[in-house]
Write an enzyme that holds these catalytic residues in place. Sequence first.
Site, PDB file in Angstrom:
ATOM      1  N   GLY A   1     -28.465  42.268 -19.028  1.00 54.05           N
ATOM      2  CA  GLY A   1     -29.374  41.619 -19.956  1.00 54.05           C
ATOM      3  C   GLY A   1     -30.422  42.612 -20.428  1.00 54.05           C
TER       4      GLY A   1
ATOM      5  N   CYS B   1     -33.923  45.893 -12.678  1.00 51.97           N
ATOM      6  CA  CYS B   1     -34.423  45.836 -14.043  1.00 51.97           C
ATOM      7  C   CYS B   1     -34.272  47.196 -14.697  1.00 51.97           C
ATOM      8  CB  CYS B   1     -35.891  45.411 -14.033  1.00 51.97           C
ATOM      9  SG  CYS B   1     -36.615  45.315 -15.667  1.00 51.97           S
ATOM     10  N   LEU B   2     -33.768  47.202 -15.941  1.00 53.69           N
ATOM     11  CA  LEU B   2     -33.590  48.473 -16.650  1.00 53.69           C
ATOM     12  C   LEU B   2     -34.923  49.155 -16.934  1.00 53.69           C
ATOM     13  CD1 LEU B   2     -30.751  47.454 -19.145  1.00 53.69           C
ATOM     14  CD2 LEU B   2     -30.546  48.665 -16.964  1.00 53.69           C
TER      15      LEU B   2
ATOM     16  N   HIS C   1     -34.366  35.818 -15.848  1.00 53.58           N
ATOM     17  CA  HIS C   1     -34.947  37.161 -15.746  1.00 53.58           C
ATOM     18  C   HIS C   1     -35.383  37.650 -17.129  1.00 53.58           C
ATOM     19  CE1 HIS C   1     -35.079  41.340 -13.946  1.00 53.58           C
ATOM     20  NE2 HIS C   1     -34.969  41.634 -15.241  1.00 53.58           N
ATOM     21  N   GLU C   2     -34.518  37.462 -18.136  1.00 52.86           N
ATOM     22  CA  GLU C   2     -34.838  37.929 -19.488  1.00 52.86           C
ATOM     23  C   GLU C   2     -35.951  37.092 -20.118  1.00 52.86           C
ATOM     24  OE1 GLU C   2     -33.807  40.802 -20.145  1.00 52.86           O
ATOM     25  OE2 GLU C   2     -32.346  40.766 -18.519  1.00 52.86           O
TER      26      GLU C   2
END
Length: 194
Positions: free
Chosen positions: A45, A92-93, A134-135
């Site tokens: 995501g 997380c990115l 999360h997003e």
Amino acid sequence: MSLEIIYYPHPTLRYVSKPIKRVDAELRKIADEMLDLMYESKGVGLAANQVDLPLRMFVANPTGEKGSGEEFVIVNPEVSRPKGSEVGEEGCLSLPGLTGDVIRPKSIRISAFDMKGNPIETTLEGFLARVFLHEIDHLDGTLFFDRMGEHAALELGAGIDELETDFRSKQATGSIPPDDQLIARLADWTNKYC
């Protein structure tokens, strides 16, 4: 425009994204770029504010692989009817290399729109519900470690400090603008789409 993932503690990650009022060819192109960037980064995501855009939009594919599973481009999501709870590991990115256990509802109801303005009303469960939540947290300026218990979040402390030191040193050398300038740039996007 070339999109890049921004890293903690970039101030846009704490910005509450604005609802999108219009979708055009540029925004559709941005969504495609976000999907490509998500796949390149091995994510499932990616929220618009993770690419420095203050817009209430995210992309997702629970498989994390292009051409596999279902791709989602979600505009102006709202969550209702959370049911149950379960613990799952999240990363997380925008916080590379950091993971932790987060308690989230097992199922949720989502109300949103796709890029064509069609309404989306659906119930999500399990991993897909977790990805969406999360997003959506990102769109509200919330990061996954904000949802962790104090003890668990402390274990991420060294990694978070390292990201912060790296970011602030880049600001000190001028390779990243100061926070106030980063936030001021967001107005161009909100004026255009919100």
